[in-house]
Design an enzyme around this catalytic site. Structure first.
Site, PDB file in Angstrom:
ATOM      1  N   ASP A  13     -10.170 -15.081  -3.214  1.00 62.41           N
ATOM      2  CA  ASP A  13     -10.701 -15.232  -4.576  1.00 62.41           C
ATOM      3  C   ASP A  13     -12.158 -15.691  -4.582  1.00 62.41           C
ATOM      4  O   ASP A  13     -12.586 -16.400  -5.501  1.00 62.41           O
ATOM      5  CB  ASP A  13      -9.852 -16.218  -5.401  1.00 62.41           C
ATOM      6  CG  ASP A  13      -8.385 -15.852  -5.390  1.00 62.41           C
ATOM      7  OD1 ASP A  13      -8.102 -14.649  -5.510  1.00 62.41           O
ATOM      8  OD2 ASP A  13      -7.533 -16.752  -5.243  1.00 62.41           O
ATOM      9  N   LYS A  16     -14.966 -11.213  -3.970  1.00 57.60           N
ATOM     10  CA  LYS A  16     -15.278 -10.088  -3.080  1.00 57.60           C
ATOM     11  C   LYS A  16     -15.384  -8.772  -3.848  1.00 57.60           C
ATOM     12  O   LYS A  16     -16.197  -7.930  -3.508  1.00 57.60           O
ATOM     13  CB  LYS A  16     -14.185  -9.931  -2.013  1.00 57.60           C
ATOM     14  CG  LYS A  16     -14.198 -11.022  -0.971  1.00 57.60           C
ATOM     15  CD  LYS A  16     -13.171 -10.759   0.119  1.00 57.60           C
ATOM     16  CE  LYS A  16     -11.741 -10.968  -0.343  1.00 57.60           C
ATOM     17  NZ  LYS A  16     -11.401 -12.346  -0.717  1.00 57.60           N
ATOM     18  N   GLY A  40      -6.229  -9.431  -5.129  1.00 58.25           N
ATOM     19  CA  GLY A  40      -6.575  -9.198  -6.523  1.00 58.25           C
ATOM     20  C   GLY A  40      -8.073  -9.131  -6.641  1.00 58.25           C
ATOM     21  O   GLY A  40      -8.743 -10.129  -6.466  1.00 58.25           O
ATOM     22  N   HIS A  41      -8.596  -7.942  -6.856  1.00 58.12           N
ATOM     23  CA  HIS A  41     -10.045  -7.796  -6.977  1.00 58.12           C
ATOM     24  C   HIS A  41     -10.387  -7.357  -8.398  1.00 58.12           C
ATOM     25  O   HIS A  41      -9.886  -6.346  -8.867  1.00 58.12           O
ATOM     26  CB  HIS A  41     -10.566  -6.787  -5.952  1.00 58.12           C
ATOM     27  CG  HIS A  41     -10.453  -7.290  -4.537  1.00 58.12           C
ATOM     28  ND1 HIS A  41     -10.684  -6.511  -3.442  1.00 58.12           N
ATOM     29  CD2 HIS A  41     -10.145  -8.517  -4.057  1.00 58.12           C
ATOM     30  CE1 HIS A  41     -10.518  -7.240  -2.338  1.00 58.12           C
ATOM     31  NE2 HIS A  41     -10.177  -8.457  -2.695  1.00 58.12           N
ATOM     32  N   GLN A 224      -8.042 -11.386   0.901  1.00 56.58           N
ATOM     33  CA  GLN A 224      -7.773 -12.819   1.166  1.00 56.58           C
ATOM     34  C   GLN A 224      -9.006 -13.466   1.820  1.00 56.58           C
ATOM     35  O   GLN A 224     -10.117 -13.053   1.532  1.00 56.58           O
ATOM     36  CB  GLN A 224      -6.510 -13.013   2.002  1.00 56.58           C
ATOM     37  CG  GLN A 224      -5.216 -12.658   1.281  1.00 56.58           C
ATOM     38  CD  GLN A 224      -4.833 -11.203   1.369  1.00 56.58           C
ATOM     39  OE1 GLN A 224      -4.905 -10.604   2.419  1.00 56.58           O
ATOM     40  NE2 GLN A 224      -4.426 -10.620   0.266  1.00 56.58           N
TER      41      GLN A 224
HETATM   42  P1  IMP Z   1       1.367 -13.744   0.630  1.00 56.64           P
HETATM   43  O1  IMP Z   1       0.137 -13.070   1.138  1.00 56.64           O
HETATM   44  O2  IMP Z   1       1.871 -13.169  -0.668  1.00 56.64           O
HETATM   45  O3  IMP Z   1       2.441 -13.866   1.671  1.00 56.64           O
HETATM   46  O4  IMP Z   1       0.966 -15.267   0.260  1.00 56.64           O
HETATM   47  C1  IMP Z   1       0.618 -16.212   1.258  1.00 56.64           C
HETATM   48  C2  IMP Z   1      -0.502 -17.116   0.773  1.00 56.64           C
HETATM   49  O5  IMP Z   1      -1.687 -16.363   0.611  1.00 56.64           O
HETATM   50  C3  IMP Z   1      -0.258 -17.782  -0.575  1.00 56.64           C
HETATM   51  O6  IMP Z   1      -0.868 -19.056  -0.582  1.00 56.64           O
HETATM   52  C4  IMP Z   1      -0.976 -16.884  -1.556  1.00 56.64           C
HETATM   53  O7  IMP Z   1      -1.352 -17.553  -2.730  1.00 56.64           O
HETATM   54  C5  IMP Z   1      -2.182 -16.512  -0.720  1.00 56.64           C
HETATM   55  N1  IMP Z   1      -2.797 -15.252  -1.105  1.00 56.64           N
HETATM   56  C6  IMP Z   1      -2.372 -14.001  -0.825  1.00 56.64           C
HETATM   57  N2  IMP Z   1      -3.222 -13.082  -1.315  1.00 56.64           N
HETATM   58  C7  IMP Z   1      -4.216 -13.752  -1.909  1.00 56.64           C
HETATM   59  C8  IMP Z   1      -5.428 -13.346  -2.565  1.00 56.64           C
HETATM   60  O8  IMP Z   1      -5.761 -12.174  -2.692  1.00 56.64           O
HETATM   61  N3  IMP Z   1      -6.201 -14.365  -3.028  1.00 56.64           N
HETATM   62  C9  IMP Z   1      -5.893 -15.663  -2.848  1.00 56.64           C
HETATM   63  N4  IMP Z   1      -4.786 -16.090  -2.251  1.00 56.64           N
HETATM   64  C10 IMP Z   1      -3.953 -15.142  -1.766  1.00 56.64           C
END
Ligand code: IMP
Length: 430
Positions: A13, A16, A40-41, A224
Site C-alpha cells: 500500500d 505503487k 490492491g492498486h 505487497q
Molecule cells: P495474504 O497475502 O492474503 O495471505 O495476506 C497476508 C498478509 O499480507 C496480511 O497481513 C495482508 O493484510 C497482507 N497483504 C496482502 N496483500 C496486501 C497488499 O496488497 N497490501 C497490503 N497488505 C497486503
C-alpha cells in the site's frame, strides 16, 4: 534499452499503482511476477478511479502489453470478473494487450475457503490475510499438486490432477468439519472457465525474450512489500510469496540481469493491514489523523490500515535486501499541517539498541522505536511538480529521509493524479 522493477519497500500500500501507471507510459510491457488478487492498486486517471487486484497496472494504458507471470497465483474466476469490471469502465482487454503465463498455478475456490477456515480457527494468532486463498495456493504449488493454467487445455488429464489435489484437501476439510469438495463440481467449474482464460495463456518467458531482443522496455510490477516477503518480512505475519526484486526474474522467466533499475516505493509515513509487529504504530489521535488524511482503507478488503511514523531503519533494511537504486516517495502531502514529525532511526529491544529489525518474532514484537523529531510545515505540498513548489521544511524532510535510508530519491509523488510528480531521475533513463 533499460528495464525497471518497482518494489514496495514497506508493508504494501505504498502507492505503487500510481507510480507503475506513470512509468508504464515509458514502458512497452508491464509484468506482474508474484502475489495474486490480494494486491490492491488504485489508479486515478482524469478523476476516474480504476481498482486493480490481479491485472498489471499497465492495462489501463493503450498500446501497452500487460503480462501475468508464472510467479503469480491466478484465481481464474477473479481474473474474469476483473476483466469484465474494467471492460464496463471502458478498458478493452484482449489477447493483444494481455498475456498470462501458461505455467502459473491457479487459486481455486477450495483455497479461498481454506484460507478463511484457517484464519477463523486461529484466534489470536491469525495472520489477518486478505482471505483470497493466496497462502493455500502457494502451498499447493510448492507441494507439486497445483492445477496450472496449461492443465486446463487437456480436460482428460485434469481428472487425475484433481484427484491428487483433493486427496490432500479433503483430508484437511474433514479436520475442519466441512464437506469434502465434490470432484465433478470442481471439474465442471474448471471446464467452464477454461475457455475464458486459455486464449491469454502463452509461454511468457519466450514472449519476454522476444521483447528483449526487439529492444522493448519492460516494467516489472511488484505487489505487497518487502516487509511482507515470506523470507525477509515480519514472519509469520507475511504473504506467501517473495516480494523482493530477485523474484522478478524467477516469477517472470527472465535473467536477473534483465531487471534493470530497481525503484523502491516508500510512503512518507508507515501503514500496515493485518496483524503483526509495527514498531512505529500510533494508536492515538495522530495515527487517526494520518489514516484520515491518507484515506488509509484497503483496496481489496476495505479494512482500516494501521498508521504510524516513518520508520527509516526498516526502510533502509528493505532497500538493501531488495537492492533498490532509488525510491519514489509517495503521499508526502498527507504530512501537510503537522507541527512536528517523527522518524524512527532504530530500536531498543531488551535494553539493547539495534539499527535494524532482527528476525525473531518476539524481538520484533518487543521493539521500541527510537525517534528523531523534525519540524513540520503548514503550507500544502499537494500537486507540487518541482522542488521549488515544496515548503522548505518539506524539502528538508525528504532530504533527511534520503540520508537515513541511504538511498536517493528518484521521484516524489504529491497527489493521486498521474502527473503530480517531482522527477529527479527517470528510472528508464539509459
Ligand atoms: P495474504 O497475502 O492474503 O495471505 O495476506 C497476508 C498478509 O499480507 C496480511 O497481513 C495482508 O493484510 C497482507 N497483504 C496482502 N496483500 C496486501 C497488499 O496488497 N497490501 C497490503 N497488505 C497486503
Amino acid at each position: 534499452m533499460a528495464n525497471c522493477a518497482v518494489i514496495g519497500a514497506q508493508w504494501g500500500d505504498e502507492g505503487k499503482g500510481k507510480i507503475v501507471d506513470w512509468l508504464s507510459a515509458r514502458a512497452d510491457v508491464v509484468v506482474r511476477f508474484q502475489g495474486g488478487h490480494n494486491a490492491g492498486h488504485t489508479l486515478v486517471i482524469d478523476g476516474e478511479v480504476f481498482k486493480l487486484s490481479l491485472l498489471p497496472s499497465g492495462i489501463v494504458r493503450e498500446g501497452k502489453l500487460s503480462v501475468i507471470g508464472n510467479g503469480v497465483v491466478i484465481d481464474p474466476f477473479a481474473f474474469k470478473s476483473e476483466i469484465e469490471r474494467l471492460g464496463a469502465q471502458g478498458v478493452r482487454i484482449t489477447t493483444v494487450n494481455l498475456a498470462v503465463a501458461e505455467n502459473a498455478a491457479l487459486i481455486l475456490p477450495l483455497h479461498q475457503e481454506l484460507d478463511g477456515l484457517r484464519e477463523g480457527a486461529a484466534g489470536d494468532s491469525k495472520i489477518g490475510t486478505t482471505k483470497r486463498g493466496i497462502g493455500p495456493a502457494y502451498e499447493d504449488k510448492a507441494g507439486r499438486r497445483a492445477i496450472r493454467v496449461c492443465d486446463l487445455r487437456d480436460t482428460d488429464s485434469l481428472g487425475p490432477k484433481i484427484d491428487r489435489l483433493l486427496t490432500h484437501h479433503n483430508a484437511l476439510r474433514v479436520g475442519f468439519g466441512v464437506e469434502p469438495v465434490d470432484k465433478d463440481e470442481l471439474l465442471g467449474q474448471l471446464k467452464e472457465i477454461a475457455g475464458f482464460i486459455l486464449p491469454f495463456a502463452v509461454p511468457v518467458w519466450r514472449l519476454l525474450d522476444d521483447a528483449r531482443r526487439a529492444g522493448k522496455r519492460i516494467l516489472f510490477e511488484g505487489a505487497q512489500g518487502v516487509l511482507l516477503d515470506v523470507d525477509h518480512g515480519t514472519y509469520p505475519y507475511v504473504t506467501s510469496s517473495n516480494t523482493v526484486t530477485g523474484q522478478a526474474a524467477g516469477g517472470a522467466g527472465v535473467a536477473p540481469s534483465q531487471i534493470g533499475y530497481v525503484l523502491g516505493i516508500v510512503k512518507a509515513y508507515t501503514t500496515r493491514v493485518g496483524e503483526g509487529p509495527f514498531p512505529t504504530e500510533l494508536l492515538d489521535e495522530t495515527g487517526q489523523r494520518l489514516g484520515e488524511r491518507g484515506h488509509e482503507f484497503g483496496t481489496v478488503t476495505g479494512r482500516q490500515r494501521r498508521c504510524g511514523w516513518f520508520d527509516a531503519a526498516l526502510v533502509r533494511q528493505s532497500l538493501k535486501i531488495a537492492g533498490v537504486d532509488g525510491i519514489a516517495l509517495t503521499k508526502l502531502d498527507v504530512l501537510d499541517g503537522f507541527e512536528e514529525l517523527k522518524i524512527c532511526t532504530g530500536y531498543k529491544i531488551g535494553g539493547e539498541v539495534y539499527d535494524y529489525l532482527p528476525a525473531g518474532m518476539d524481538a520484533q514484537a518487543a521493539a521500541e522505536p527510537i525517534y528523531e523529531t523534525l519540524p513540520g510545515w503548514s503550507d500544502s505540498t499537494v500537486g507540487a511538480r518541482s522542488w521549488a513548489d515544496l515548503p522548505a521544511e518539506a524539502a528538508k524532510y525528504v532530504r533527511r529521509v534520503e540520508e537515513m535510508i541511504e538511498c536517493p530519491v528518484a521521484l516524489v509523488s504529491t497527489s493521486p493524479e498521474r502527473e503530480d510528480v517531482i522527477l529527479v531521475r527517470d528510472p528508464f533513463a539509459d
